[in-house]
Design an enzyme around this catalytic site. Structure first.
Site, PDB file in Angstrom:
ATOM      1  N   GLY A 275       0.795  -1.231   0.000  1.00 63.68           N
ATOM      2  CA  GLY A 275       0.000   0.000   0.000  1.00 63.68           C
ATOM      3  C   GLY A 275       0.821   1.272   0.000  1.00 63.68           C
ATOM      4  O   GLY A 275       0.275   2.364  -0.201  1.00 63.68           O
TER       5      GLY A 275
ATOM      6  N   GLN B 148     -11.670  20.956   8.446  1.00 61.97           N
ATOM      7  CA  GLN B 148     -11.067  21.034   9.794  1.00 61.97           C
ATOM      8  C   GLN B 148     -10.190  22.290   9.806  1.00 61.97           C
ATOM      9  O   GLN B 148      -8.963  22.222   9.847  1.00 61.97           O
ATOM     10  CB  GLN B 148     -10.273  19.761  10.099  1.00 61.97           C
ATOM     11  CG  GLN B 148      -9.695  19.711  11.520  1.00 61.97           C
ATOM     12  CD  GLN B 148     -10.747  19.561  12.621  1.00 61.97           C
ATOM     13  OE1 GLN B 148     -11.792  18.972  12.400  1.00 61.97           O
ATOM     14  NE2 GLN B 148     -10.487  20.113  13.792  1.00 61.97           N
TER      15      GLN B 148
ATOM     16  N   HIS C  41     -12.803  25.635   1.217  1.00 61.36           N
ATOM     17  CA  HIS C  41     -13.959  25.842   2.095  1.00 61.36           C
ATOM     18  C   HIS C  41     -13.898  27.212   2.791  1.00 61.36           C
ATOM     19  O   HIS C  41     -14.851  27.987   2.735  1.00 61.36           O
ATOM     20  CB  HIS C  41     -14.004  24.696   3.112  1.00 61.36           C
ATOM     21  CG  HIS C  41     -15.210  24.723   3.973  1.00 61.36           C
ATOM     22  ND1 HIS C  41     -16.490  24.625   3.467  1.00 61.36           N
ATOM     23  CD2 HIS C  41     -15.341  24.853   5.316  1.00 61.36           C
ATOM     24  CE1 HIS C  41     -17.354  24.692   4.461  1.00 61.36           C
ATOM     25  NE2 HIS C  41     -16.690  24.830   5.586  1.00 61.36           N
TER      26      HIS C  41
ATOM     27  N   ASP D  76     -26.573  27.210   3.396  1.00 62.46           N
ATOM     28  CA  ASP D  76     -26.154  27.686   4.726  1.00 62.46           C
ATOM     29  C   ASP D  76     -25.394  28.992   4.554  1.00 62.46           C
ATOM     30  O   ASP D  76     -25.130  29.434   3.429  1.00 62.46           O
ATOM     31  CB  ASP D  76     -25.313  26.633   5.467  1.00 62.46           C
ATOM     32  CG  ASP D  76     -24.101  26.186   4.663  1.00 62.46           C
ATOM     33  OD1 ASP D  76     -23.563  27.000   3.888  1.00 62.46           O
ATOM     34  OD2 ASP D  76     -23.692  25.017   4.802  1.00 62.46           O
TER      35      ASP D  76
ATOM     36  N   LYS E 232     -28.549  26.757   8.603  1.00 59.99           N
ATOM     37  CA  LYS E 232     -28.373  25.314   8.820  1.00 59.99           C
ATOM     38  C   LYS E 232     -27.713  25.064  10.170  1.00 59.99           C
ATOM     39  O   LYS E 232     -26.768  25.741  10.539  1.00 59.99           O
ATOM     40  CB  LYS E 232     -27.498  24.738   7.694  1.00 59.99           C
ATOM     41  CG  LYS E 232     -27.155  23.269   7.857  1.00 59.99           C
ATOM     42  CD  LYS E 232     -26.338  22.742   6.672  1.00 59.99           C
ATOM     43  CE  LYS E 232     -24.850  22.876   6.878  1.00 59.99           C
ATOM     44  NZ  LYS E 232     -24.052  22.202   5.839  1.00 59.99           N
TER      45      LYS E 232
ATOM     46  N   ARG F  76     -25.897  21.839  12.089  1.00 64.52           N
ATOM     47  CA  ARG F  76     -25.489  20.437  11.960  1.00 64.52           C
ATOM     48  C   ARG F  76     -25.577  19.775  13.318  1.00 64.52           C
ATOM     49  O   ARG F  76     -24.952  20.209  14.278  1.00 64.52           O
ATOM     50  CB  ARG F  76     -24.067  20.336  11.395  1.00 64.52           C
ATOM     51  CG  ARG F  76     -23.638  18.901  11.139  1.00 64.52           C
ATOM     52  CD  ARG F  76     -22.323  18.805  10.377  1.00 64.52           C
ATOM     53  NE  ARG F  76     -22.443  19.081   8.960  1.00 64.52           N
ATOM     54  CZ  ARG F  76     -22.949  18.240   8.069  1.00 64.52           C
ATOM     55  NH1 ARG F  76     -23.412  17.056   8.455  1.00 64.52           N
ATOM     56  NH2 ARG F  76     -23.009  18.559   6.792  1.00 64.52           N
TER      57      ARG F  76
END
Ligand code: R5P
Length: 309
Positions: free
Chosen positions: A35, A114, A146, A184, A207, A209
């Site tokens: 991996g 985050q 974001h 939102d 909104k 959450r």
């Protein structure tokens, strides 16, 4: 000049290269059986990577994308600085350093949500990743981050670019909405930009959450009776935000509801959940997904042109 890509950026890099008058060069990127990742600038591309500034297109998502982006930047840097040390003890172990000129284009910046400490003891993950990347390149273009404020003062210039003009064009051509809704407060600027470009009415919902899968929308009287509405957000993950907003719109008489976003994460079951609540979903190709109908290359090209002067 080369636009290079690893495993996550090939489609966008191919579309981006002609917009920048550059050529696309694919780097080697694969996984070992355990991996772990492996990357390399192929021998045939070393002269090209050393000759002029380089743009790497790479996502910091999923987790393996963070590591691959850092390894690709390090591989490009070693080629450009001429550092061949540790290469099988063969000579020569170095070439002349060709100087700065590595630019990173990030279609989807993972960990962007985050961007604060929501509880004591948390890392500000978006900042951690931003600082790691800034150490390995000379400038970064990021598509619809974001909350850009978290990366505004990195040690290299950052261009925050948006695909809202391309999303507005898609909605104009395919949906012809009467009304644009932000689900939102966080998406108000982006959705408002789409509404302004298209000359459409605009509003937003409040909104709250409750948890990762549960959100509540504060009822708001919207004048959407008999109207076609497009909900615009930066990303769709579970689809919960869009589904609840769409339900509120239908209750208030909207005849058709569409969802548009830059980043279509569409986590398990989101596409089928959305198909029960909206009439269409329109996403960019910042992440590969079955609703990727808008190219993110033009927006990234705008930012890269500014970065590279
Ligand atoms: C949050 O503020 C974002 O802008 C999106 O609204 C959110 O991440 C969407 O998540 P989901 O699709 O899971 O509701």
């Amino acid at each position: 000049m080369p636009v290079v890509s690893g495993s996550s950026g090939r489609v966008i890099a191919e579309a981006l290269a002609p917009l920048l008058d550059m050529e696309h060069v694919e780097l080697i990127s694969r996984r070992f059986p355990d991996g772990e990742g492996y990357v390399r600038v192929p021998s045939k591309s070393i002269d090209s990577v050393r000759s002029e500034p380089v743009v790497l297109v790479s996502n910091t998502y999923p987790d393996s994308g963070v590591l691959e982006t850092i390894l690709l930047l390090e591989a490009i840097a070693s080629v450009r600085t001429g550092d061949l040390s540790n290469y099988k003890n063969e000579e020569p172990q170095s070439l002349p350093d060709v100087g700065p000129g590595v630019f990173l284009a990030i279609p989807y910046f993972g960990y962007s949500r985050q961007d604060k400490r929501f509880a004591p003891g948390e890392p500000v993950s978006a900042r951690v990743i931003g600082e790691m990347l800034a150490r390995c390149c000379d400038g970064i273009a990021i598509l619809d981050l974001h909350a850009p404020i978290i990366l505004e003062d990195l040690s290299v210039p950052v261009e925050f670019v948006s695909a809202m003009p391309e999303i507005a064009a898609r909605l104009s051509n395919e949906v012809n909405p009467d009304f644009i809704l932000s689900p939102d407060k966080g998406a108000i600027d982006r959705a408002n930009e789409v509404a302004t470009i298209g000359g459409w009415d605009f509003s937003y919902l409040e909104k709250t959450r409750i948890d990762a899968h549960t959100i509540e929308h504060t009822p708001k009287d919207l004048d959407v009776q008999g109207k076609i509405v497009a909900i615009v957000d930066d990303m769709i993950s579970t689809g919960g935000t869009i589904c609840r907003a769409s339900d509120a719109l239908h209750r208030q008489g909207a005849t058709e509801v569409h969802a548009a976003c830059t980043h279509g994460l569409f986590t398990a079951g989101a596409i089928s959940r959305l198909s029960n609540h909206v009439d269409g979903v329109h996403s960019t190709d910042s992440l590969p997904n079955p609703r990727a109908v808008v190219s993110s290359a033009p927006a990234l090209a705008r930012g890269l042109k500014n970065l590279m002067g």
